[in-house]
Design a protein around this motif. Structure first.
Motif, mmCIF file in Angstrom:
data_model
loop_
_atom_site.group_PDB
_atom_site.id
_atom_site.type_symbol
_atom_site.label_atom_id
_atom_site.label_comp_id
_atom_site.label_asym_id
_atom_site.label_seq_id
_atom_site.Cartn_x
_atom_site.Cartn_y
_atom_site.Cartn_z
ATOM 1 N N ASN A 22 0.826 -1.201 0.000
ATOM 2 C CA ASN A 22 0.000 0.000 0.000
ATOM 3 C C ASN A 22 0.863 1.254 0.000
ATOM 4 O O ASN A 22 0.592 2.211 -0.724
ATOM 5 N N ILE B 218 1.566 6.574 -6.888
ATOM 6 C CA ILE B 218 0.365 7.261 -7.374
ATOM 7 C C ILE B 218 0.440 8.747 -7.051
ATOM 8 O O ILE B 218 0.051 9.601 -7.857
ATOM 9 N N LEU C 30 -10.239 0.933 -17.121
ATOM 10 C CA LEU C 30 -10.034 0.518 -15.733
ATOM 11 C C LEU C 30 -10.854 -0.720 -15.397
ATOM 12 O O LEU C 30 -10.371 -1.646 -14.737
ATOM 13 N N TYR D 24 -6.356 -0.807 -12.625
ATOM 14 C CA TYR D 24 -5.744 0.501 -12.404
ATOM 15 C C TYR D 24 -4.364 0.631 -13.045
ATOM 16 O O TYR D 24 -4.050 1.641 -13.682
ATOM 17 N N LYS D 25 -3.516 -0.382 -12.881
ATOM 18 C CA LYS D 25 -2.132 -0.274 -13.357
ATOM 19 C C LYS D 25 -2.070 -0.111 -14.872
ATOM 20 O O LYS D 25 -1.363 0.769 -15.391
ATOM 21 N N ALA E 97 -7.964 6.884 -13.033
ATOM 22 C CA ALA E 97 -7.442 5.762 -12.248
ATOM 23 C C ALA E 97 -6.920 6.212 -10.886
ATOM 24 O O ALA E 97 -7.226 5.602 -9.854
ATOM 25 N N TYR F 295 -8.164 5.233 -6.933
ATOM 26 C CA TYR F 295 -7.171 4.276 -6.435
ATOM 27 C C TYR F 295 -6.608 4.727 -5.100
ATOM 28 O O TYR F 295 -6.482 3.942 -4.155
ATOM 29 N N LEU G 273 -6.869 2.724 -1.179
ATOM 30 C CA LEU G 273 -5.634 2.139 -0.651
ATOM 31 C C LEU G 273 -5.481 2.492 0.823
ATOM 32 O O LEU G 273 -4.725 3.369 1.195
ATOM 33 N N GLU H 165 -3.841 -4.587 -6.891
ATOM 34 C CA GLU H 165 -5.046 -4.303 -7.653
ATOM 35 C C GLU H 165 -6.250 -4.416 -6.734
ATOM 36 O O GLU H 165 -6.494 -5.465 -6.127
ATOM 37 N N LYS I 128 -15.713 2.908 -9.986
ATOM 38 C CA LYS I 128 -14.973 3.311 -11.179
ATOM 39 C C LYS I 128 -15.853 4.127 -12.124
ATOM 40 O O LYS I 128 -15.395 5.080 -12.756
#
Length: 416
Positions: A6, A13, A67, A72-73, A119, A123, A127, A214, A354
């Motif tokens: 995390n 991010i 997404l 996300y990645k 994203a 995200y 987290l 993810e 999302k």
């Protein structure tokens, strides 16, 4: 997800918030520079913002679809590559000396940023502890504020170092000299955007080889993006974000032009005030994140929005440097608005998270709509300050958003 994973994810991010903040906060420099190079009106110069922020409307849903399908990645990687391509397109735009080409490059660049933002914003909220989502997003957005401080200062020294010619001086040039002047002015912007494109590509490589957690939705939803509108907080957040982003872009993007026309200082001097506005914007984000430990985010939003209304009136009715100082004050008090509205908007949306993110990101199109309105009113009345009644209206909508949501369960975003 482990705490270590995390932490790494949050750090990476958060760096993205800095990148897109830096590029967006070069826009005031670009507006001032290209306005001189191409002898643009306020309305024509405002199309720089329109080219950027219309991308949010067009690309937010496709970004959300990416997404939902790939995670996300992958969404971030695609966004970074498109972002870099847009930066590199500034080279042919400058070589062809085409304002339309510049606008096209900005649009492509912004398409990449849109996917990244679609994203990164949700995200960062998922987290970690859900009760601290608003604080976490405000903290990440604080680095967007750091970029808002650095970009005008760095960009100003590179792009605005040489005083531009006035519209009358450009008009008096011969055809050959005018072409040479435009060529020299447009060539200046190539270097900064080439460097930025390279940095963004390096960031893409780093993300590619880093394992990120993810986050799965509570359940898969096949009801479509607009199903998220069943959540009233999403509806209100879309409306509020549309108007807020309009206000933010009008204030920050026109800061240098406002300083030269209303406060009466040069563009090179004005870049320092634009940097100061970015600094207080950043400080406002960090300070707001701290206050949210003790004050409900929605209540803090209400107080800040009311203050912004008052400062906007001062910018409209005042004269001289006080108007510029009030604009800098607005930068401080509007600093928490985007992340707070966003966090409130996506809270408790479950499988629609999302989709809700995409819809709220789409609302950033307000940044494409309101600057041209401000520019048109300024050109029509011959007084730039009159255009800021548009900004006042936008902040009043944020006040209504805060009032409407004052008693709802979304107040639980604060950590007691």
């Amino acid at each position: 997800m482990s705490k270590v994973n995390n932490t790494v994810a949050i750090i990476l991010i958060t760096s993205l918030f800095f990148f897109w903040g830096f590029i967006h906060n070069l826009d005031p420099i670009l507006i001032s520079h290209l306005r001189s190079a191409f002898s643009l009106t306020h309305l024509q110069a405002s199309l720089i913002d329109s080219a950027v922020f219309v991308a949010y409307f067009i690309m937010a849903i496709p970004g959300g679809m990416i997404l939902k399908k790939y995670g996300y990645k992958t969404g971030i990687l695609i966004g970074l590559v498109v972002f870099a391509i847009g930066c590199f397109l500034f080279v042919p735009a400058a070589n062809t000396m085409s304002y339309t080409f510049f606008l096209s490059a900005l649009f492509i660049l912004a398409c990449g940023i849109t996917i990244i933002e679609t994203a990164a914003n949700p995200y960062i909220t998922v987290l970690g502890d859900p009760s601290k989502a608003a604080q976490r997003l405000n903290f990440a957005q604080s680095f967007n504020g750091l970029a808002a401080f650095l970009a005008p200062w760095i960009g100003g020294y590179i792009i605005l170092a040489k005083p531009p010619l006035s519209h009358d001086q450009v008009a008096a040039l011969s055809a050959v000299d005018k072409l040479a002047y435009i060529q020299a002015e447009t060539a200046i912007v190539k270097g900064p955007y080439i460097v930025l494109g390279c940095v963004i590509l390096l960031a893409a490589v780093l993300f590619l080889f880093t394992k990120l957690p993810e986050v799965k939705d509570e359940e898969e939803s096949s009801t479509g993006f607009f199903h998220a509108f069943k959540h009233k907080n999403v509806v209100w957040a879309v409306i509020a974000q549309f108007f807020y982003i309009g206000a933010q872009i009008c204030v920050l993007s026109f800061m240098i032009v406002f300083a030269t026309e209303v406060a009466g200082i040069t563009a090179f001097e004005a870049k320092d005030y634009a940097a100061i506005a970015g600094l207080v914007y950043m400080v406002g984000r960090f300070f707001g994140t701290f206050l949210m430990r003790y004050i409900l985010p929605i209540k803090l939003l209400l107080v800040y929005a009311v203050i912004c209304c008052g400062l906007t009136l001062l910018s409209i009715l005042g004269t001289g440097m006080i108007t510029l100082y009030s604009m800098i004050g607005i930068a401080f008090f509007m600093s928490i608005m985007f992340p707070t509205i966003f966090a409130i908007g996506i809270q408790d949306t479950g499988a629609d998270t999302k989709s809700a993110s995409s819809l709220i990101i789409m609302a950033i199109v307000g940044g494409a709509i309101f600057p041209p309105i401000l520019g048109y009113i300024s050109d029509l009345t011959g007084n730039m300050q009159n255009g800021y009644y548009v900004v006042l209206l936008c902040f009043l909508v944020v006040v209504l958003f805060a009032i409407y949501n004052k008693k709802s369960s979304i107040n639980s975003t604060v950590s007691h």
